[in-house]
Design an enzyme around this catalytic site. Structure first.
Site, PDB file in Angstrom:
ATOM      1  CE  LYS A 158      -4.028  -1.765   2.532  1.00  0.00           C
ATOM      2  NZ  LYS A 158      -4.907  -1.514   3.708  1.00  0.00           N
ATOM      3  N   GLY A 165      -7.244   3.189  -3.748  1.00  0.00           N
ATOM      4  CA  GLY A 165      -6.733   2.027  -4.458  1.00  0.00           C
ATOM      5  C   GLY A 165      -5.455   2.277  -5.229  1.00  0.00           C
ATOM      6  CG  HIS A 208     -13.184  -1.203   3.112  1.00  0.00           C
ATOM      7  ND1 HIS A 208     -11.996  -1.134   2.435  1.00  0.00           N
ATOM      8  CD2 HIS A 208     -13.288  -0.017   3.763  1.00  0.00           C
ATOM      9  CE1 HIS A 208     -11.415   0.038   2.651  1.00  0.00           C
ATOM     10  NE2 HIS A 208     -12.195   0.731   3.467  1.00  0.00           N
ATOM     11  CD  GLU A 275     -11.092   3.991   4.174  1.00  0.00           C
ATOM     12  OE1 GLU A 275     -10.775   2.896   3.680  1.00  0.00           O
ATOM     13  OE2 GLU A 275     -11.325   5.002   3.493  1.00  0.00           O
ATOM     14  NE  ARG A 297      -8.921  11.595   0.376  1.00  0.00           N
ATOM     15  CZ  ARG A 297      -9.760  10.632   0.008  1.00  0.00           C
ATOM     16  NH1 ARG A 297     -11.062  10.887  -0.044  1.00  0.00           N
ATOM     17  NH2 ARG A 297      -9.333   9.414  -0.305  1.00  0.00           N
TER      18      ARG A 297
END
Length: 663
Positions: A158, A165, A208, A275, A297
């Site tokens: 990542k 993504g 998710h 998340e 954000r």
């Protein structure tokens, strides 16, 4: 209160911010690149400033140009939207130096939580569970290989500096690590200006889930419940909804409390999204869950939170930036019903979701019912460029419960014609109506597993008939055989169509149906004083059956400005055009094999030089467009003859990247 806001972004999010600012009585300033000179967000704003060439690196990502535009117009605040500079801590610092209010978190909080690696360290200190992995500063291949082995394959690479993504790669085995690491770093550098990565364990069958948080300058932090973003393709969200289906109250309380605790640990201000991954696909009270990152954000999917809470998150952002307290305390924030959002993108599901570039011939939001929410930055006649993201609209539906919201949204997409560029509308309809999605039996791998079914774009015989009939009428008009409406020309000698005396006119018609050249038979019959002539079309793919129909439905079939016929049905479409001379096909018929750009974009990487010997499947080059990398490989073993491009070259669709002499 602030007086004038410059929006350092484009498209639908710029228009979304302008809408709220106008409601609050605030003036707005848009910025635009060459490609966006005629864009809707430019027309919506009170003022607009040109900031550079089309590539984002020369316009939307240049902080000095953004600050200069704000000073030039007297804007006292800047809203970054999402993407571009929205998570770049240098922008709020530049705003502070210029005496301009930044509508977002402080630079310190952005740096602390915006980077995935640093955010994980903060979460660990705050007692929030995190995905096992490596987030150290050492980035050389040997260290990352060692850490990946320690974690255990499969692992996920990542980018530390952003989301969406970008810069993410799944590594199944050590042999793949080096190549995928290079690819992830290139994409991360291009998207965020930072090539650093972290490595994480791959969580099995995850859901998710993300929690919307909000903080103010007075020490208050609240959450606005959760969103489910499980339905993803290549780590990019496709459908988002709120609340998460099947979420237990116990797990909701734990995750929302953890999100608030994390935000409070850095005195967070403004909108943010925390998340998580929940292992195993079910949101039960005892399900294992892990923090993965925080987006400092506003999110693309914020409308679903607005729909279930009745709140305007952009207004909250503006008020917090102006120094006001949060409008509501936690106890006063309630949720009602269910909301679901789809991302409508210019891409071709049948070709691996290749981004689609070109003119939007048909775009009819008026076909949506009034209470369906549409967020878009385009209209019919606009062009989709290769420089930015492929998303052209978001469609959001709110219902009393999840089944009604899904059903309403699927019906709306059924009747929402978009054409000229390929889109994923049919794919979205298939996904919304998938049995597992409807019962909430989901994990992030669902789309990949069900891809064959989901990309099915077959249309009915009736629609094909109407489309071919429209193509026949259009060809006849252009050839001069039909003069007024559907009436045959009164001057047979002026007709450019092999006119014949006596009997019905029979002739073949060559057409391209969804990219495949076909020949159909057309027989014009029925002309009399009472009735105009009409085409009977015989299609070889339908076993020669006469598929003549009554007049086609006006809304289901549209003829574009270049004569291309677009037909729509249940979110799917069929495209019929006339064949064109293809000089590339002639050139490629020689002894060598030409490797061409699959899309207009930038050559990000070249792996070969003239004289190189390659095997079938060896990588030749990487073309980057619309924030995606497209890897070009050798179609056969042979020798590279020429490579007319270099890294950084801008190329158009079909441009020669390399030529290969087959062994």
């Amino acid at each position: 209160m602030l007086k004038k806001i410059l929006i350092a972004n484009r498209g639908e999010i710029a228009r979304r911010i302008i809408r709220t600012a106008r409601k609050m009585g605030l003036a707005t300033v848009a910025v635009y690149s060459d490609a966006d000179a005629k864009a809707l967000h430019v027309r919506d704003a009170d003022e607009a400033v040109h900031i550079g060439a089309s590539p984002a690196t020369e316009s939307y990502l240049v902080i000095d140009k953004i600050i200069a535009a704000a000073k030039k117009t007297g804007a006292d605040a800047i809203h970054p939207g999402y993407g571009f500079l929205s998570e770049n801590a240098d922008l709020p610092e530049a705003c502070a130096k210029a005496g301009i209010t930044f509508i977002g978190p402080r630079a310190e909080a952005m740096r602390a939580l915006g980077g995935k690696a640093a955010a994980k360290e903060i979460a660990i200190k705050a007692g929030v569970p995190v995905v096992p992995g490596y987030q150290g500063r050492a980035q050389d291949l040997s260290i990352l290989t060692k850490e990946a082995t320690r974690i255990g394959y499969p692992v996920m690479i990542k980018a530390v500096a952003g989301g969406g993504g970008r810069g993410m790669r799944l590594v199944e085995a050590e042999a793949q690590l080096s190549e995928l690491l290079d690819s992830a770093r290139r994409e991360a550098q291009s998207a965020f200006g930072n090539p650093d990565v972290l490595i994480e364990k791959v969580v099995v069958a995850p859901r998710h889930i993300e929690v919307q948080v909000f903080g103010d300058t007075h020490g208050n932090v609240v959450h606005l419940f959760e969103r489910d973003c499980t339905l993803q393709r290549r780590n990019q969200k496709v459908i988002e909804e709120a609340p998460a289906p099947g979420m237990s109250e116990a797990l909701r309380e734990k995750m929302c409390a953890a999100a608030v605790k994390l935000a409070k640990s850095v005195n967070y201000e403004g909108a943010g999204t925390v998340e998580f991954l929940v292992e195993g696909g079910k949101l039960t009270a005892d399900a294992p869950w892990y923090f993965i990152e925080m987006n400092t954000r506003l999110q693309v999917e914020h409308p679903v939170t607005e729909e279930i809470t009745g709140l305007d998150l952009v207004e909250w952002q503006i008020r917090v930036a102006a120094g006001q307290k949060l409008p509501l305390a936690q106890s006063a924030i309630k949720m009602k019903g269910h909301a679901i959002e789809v991302r409508l993108c210019a891409e071709d599901p049948a070709k691996g979701f290749m981004p689609s570039i070109g003119r939007i011939e048909v775009f009819e939001p008026d076909e949506l019912k009034p209470d369906t929410r549409l967020e878009t930055g385009v209209q019919a006649g606009d062009s989709v460029s290769p420089y930015y993201d492929s998303m052209i609209a978001k469609v959001i539906e709110h219902g009393v419960d999840r089944p009604s919201a899904i059903q309403q949204l699927a019906r709306q997409l059924d009747n929402f014609p978009v054409a000229g560029v390929k889109t994923n509308v049919g794919f979205l309809v298939n996904l919304l109506r998938h049995a597992d999605v409807n019962v909430g039996r989901m994990d992030t791998g669902l789309i990949a597993r069900e891809m064959t079914t989901l990309v099915d774009q077959r249309v009915s015989t009736a629609l094909l008939s109407r489309a071919l009939k429209a193509a026949a009428y259009n060809a006849a008009h252009r050839a001069g055989r039909l003069s007024n409406g559907d009436e045959p020309s009164s001057d047979p000698w002026a007709m450019n169509d092999a006119f014949q005396l006596g009997g019905a006119v029979n002739r073949p018609m060559s057409v391209v149906v969804d990219g495949e050249t076909q020949t159909v038979g057309v027989r014009w019959v029925g002309h009399s004083d009472e009735a105009p002539s009409h085409p009977v079309v015989v299609h070889p793919g339908l076993s020669g059956i006469d598929i003549d129909e009554d007049d086609f439905e006006p809304r289901s079939v549209t003829v574009g400005s270049d004569g291309t016929v677009y037909a729509f049905e249940r979110g799917r479409q069929i495209v019929i055009s006339k064949p064109v001379y293809d000089p590339l096909a002639i050139e490629d018929a020689g002894d060598g094999t030409a490797i061409r750009a699959p899309i207009t974009g930038r050559v990000a990487k070249v792996f070969v030089v003239p004289g190189a010997i390659v095997a079938k499947g060896d990588h030749i080059a990487v073309v980057e467009a619309m924030k995606m990398e497209h890897v070009l490989s050798a179609t056969a073993a042979g020798t590279i003859d020429k490579v007319p491009v270099s890294e950084g070259t801008q190329v158009v669709l079909g441009a020669l990247i390399a030529s290969l002499t087959v062994a």
